[in-house]
Scaffold this active site. Structure first.
Site, short mmCIF file in Angstrom:
data_model
loop_
_atom_site.label_atom_id
_atom_site.label_comp_id
_atom_site.label_asym_id
_atom_site.label_seq_id
_atom_site.Cartn_x
_atom_site.Cartn_y
_atom_site.Cartn_z
N LYS B 75 0.86 -1.18 0.00
CA LYS B 75 0.00 0.00 0.00
C LYS B 75 0.89 1.24 0.00
CE LYS B 75 -3.90 1.82 2.72
NZ LYS B 75 -4.69 1.59 3.97
N SER B 150 -9.57 1.29 3.09
CA SER B 150 -8.71 2.03 2.19
C SER B 150 -7.66 1.17 1.49
CB SER B 150 -8.04 3.17 2.95
OG SER B 150 -7.20 2.66 3.96
N SER B 174 -9.66 -1.09 7.30
CA SER B 174 -9.09 -0.88 5.97
C SER B 174 -8.33 -2.06 5.36
CB SER B 174 -8.16 0.33 5.98
OG SER B 174 -8.92 1.51 5.92
#
Lengths: 97, 481
Positions: B75, B150, B174
């Site tokens: 990420k 996310s 997330s």
């Protein structure tokens, strides 16, 4: 009744150092009002005498030994600076005209 | 069959037998990305040169460390030295980190191969990846639906077979929510289990790095490699790291499962409810027992979370000021003007909304009514979990109330979007570990089972998840792309 006024939105934006147009302030006012309204359901709970939790682990004041370590080289530190000169970061004037 | 449908242990065996080399794995990754990432839009930055060099070095050297040769993606909120790190924000669009996050160092030491950086909601604020400043990642099961957020692209990339596994971060769900939406295994370890040094901070008391894999076994191995106390993160816990893989015994006889009635109540879709009840039957057949319990303060978690996480974010994101790094607005008249314009032009709307909410909740006159109140409610929520865990080994429920929703469906109303995280947020407030594993489908979209454990008891979470996975086939299904 609204929980947050247009003036308060502008005040908060100023505290947060965010430039904001009147149009944006109006849009955020409605959205923040709804979120704050939603958050007020917490008032249904009696929290008298309850300790606040800031952190879930039972650790406080974690210290390391006071031994200096080598920092990053200056050229590296300046690599991402938008503007710099003679090893210093440049910004616009801090005092008035 | 794609190479990444294998478990790491099988790939290692084939590497050992020289049926395969690391360069083949890295080739597979870039080949798959070239084929499908146009549709999925998971990657923001690829490191093809670095990955191929690493593959060659590992092939020359032979097998050694625990994640040897495994292609992984990160990420884009974990800093990687010399590899652009953006947090999917315009304010960091050209940011070139000068050090590696601790997890990145650990991956290098374990000899994993970093393929690239993955899209996310800007600064991890969002549940759909629609808040990225650069692109909207798609769900591989249906490209008209969101992958979640996310860490949406972290889940999508694994589900689409672009990498074997990925790292994400979980502040309110997330990792688990996108893992559920994309039909993969997503773990949020105990707060403090994995160092946050080099993770761009959103809400420091809630943020936790974790990871996404196709199987529970790989998940346990990966956690092994990234865990441990770190002198660079004073909130990393000085706890011994157990051997997580040895917890995968397949034995759940006598395991005591708590099922909170609040997690199967209002707002939870019928398909989701049925899939969880069926999962409980599967575990029951293997000798586990379950009972309904109550986590009475669950409904207040969402409100407490948004006040606390936004307050912490407003402080954490004050560092983006256009001075030392990141985007700087042109034509600022003075320093204050520079701050205001750089931040106004650099941040997207959701980030601004949360900074303003947090600033409001922390401001004079409102601090006690909002911030401190939310901290007290956090204590009550944490106690709910402690009470249940005096009698039960794990808590089981759905990961999300519904399967993945359509792109654009929830963007106009922030509160509707936030409600999607109602079953994952309490876990972050309590700081306990939780995993999402595939447990069914609804109209072709994956559903996730959430298994929550006691502080630092990832082993029982893994044992339960593994027993369930072994008895079911959901994790073997894959999207057609």
């Amino acid at each position: 009744m609204s929980r947050i006024t247009l003036e308060e939105v502008k005040h908060v934006a100023n505290l947060a150092r965010l430039a904001i147009s009147d149009e944006e302030a109006d849009k955020f006012r409605g959205q923040l009002d709804a979120i704050i309204g939603f958050a007020e359901q917490l008032n249904e709970l009696d929290t008298e005498g309850i300790e606040p939790t800031s952190h879930v682990l039972d650790m406080k004041n974690v210290m390391r030994k006071d031994i200096p370590e080598k920092g990053m080289p200056r050229e590296e530190m300046l690599k991402n600076a938008p503007d710099h000169q003679d090893g210093f970061i440049k910004v616009p004037p801090i005092l008035g005209e | 069959m794609g190479l990444f449908e294998n478990k790491m242990s099988d790939l290692h065996e084939r590497l050992h037998k020289k049926e395969l080399c690391v360069s083949d794995l890295v080739d597979e990754s870039f080949k798959r990305i070239a084929e499908v990432d146009g549709q999925i839009q998971a990657f923001l930055t690829l490191d093809e040169e670095g990955a191929r060099q690493m593959a060659k070095r590992l092939d020359d050297q032979g097998k050694a460390a625990s994640l040897f040769g495994m292609p992984i993606a990160l990420k884009d909120n974990m800093v990687t030295k010399g590899l652009r790190t953006t947090c999917a924000s315009k304010i960091l669009e050209n940011f070139d980190p000068i050090y590696d996050a601790t997890v990145v160092k650990k991956l290098h030491e374990a000899e994993a191969v970093v393929i690239g950086k993955l899209n996310m909601d800007e600064f991890a604020m969002g549940s759909s990846n629609e808040n990225s400043a650069f692109q909207t990642t798609r769900n591989p099961w249906n490209v008209n639906t969101v992958p979640g957020g996310s860490s949406g692209a972290s889940a999508a990339a694994v589900a689409a077979g672009e990498v074997l596994f990925s790292l994400g971060s979980d502040t309110g769900g997330s990792i688990r929510q996108p893992a559920s939406f994309c039909g993969v295994v997503g773990m949020k370890p105990t707060y403090g289990r994995v160092s946050r040094f080099g993770l761009v901070a959103f809400a420091s008391s809630l943020d936790q790095i974790g990871h996404i894999t196709r199987t529970v076994e790989d998940n346990a191995y990966l956690l092994q490699s990234i865990s441990g106390v770190d002198p660079m993160d004073s909130t990393s816990a000085p706890m011994a790291v157990p051997n997580f893989a040895s917890a995968l015994t397949g034995d759940v006889k006598g395991l005591k499962i708590a099922v909170p009635k609040e997690y199967l109540g209002e707002g939870v879709s019928e398909d989701v409810r049925q899939s969880v009840l069926e999962a409980l039957r599967v575990l029951e057949k293997q000798g586990a027992v379950w009972e309904e319990v109550s986590l009475p303060h669950s409904k207040y978690a969402l409100a407490a979370y948004y006040l606390l996480s936004s307050s912490e974010a407003s402080a954490n994101l004050s560092r983006f000021d256009g001075v030392r790094f990141g985007y700087r607005a042109a034509d600022a008249a003075n320093l204050i003007d520079l701050y205001k314009k750089s931040r106004a032009e650099g941040f997207g709307d959701e980030v601004k909304r949360r900074i303003m909410l947090g600033t409001f909740a922390l401001s004079s006159g409102y601090y006690d009514a909002y911030y401190k109140k939310a901290q007290k409610v956090r204590t009550l929520i944490k106690k709910d979990f402690e009470d249940v865990f005096t009698k039960y080994d794990v808590i089981v429920g759905p990961t999300t109330p519904t399967p993945a929703f359509k792109i654009g469906e929830k963007t106009s109303d922030p509160l509707t979007m936030y409600a999607n995280d109602i079953l994952t947020i309490p876990v972050n407030l309590a700081g306990v570990p939780a995993i999402s594993v595939p447990c069914g489908f609804s109209n072709g979209l994956p559903l996730g089972l959430q298994i929550i454990g006691k502080h630092f008891d990832e082993e029982t979470v893994y044992r339960t998840a593994h027993a369930f996975e072994t008895a079911t086939d959901f994790h073997k299904k894959k999207p057609v792309l």
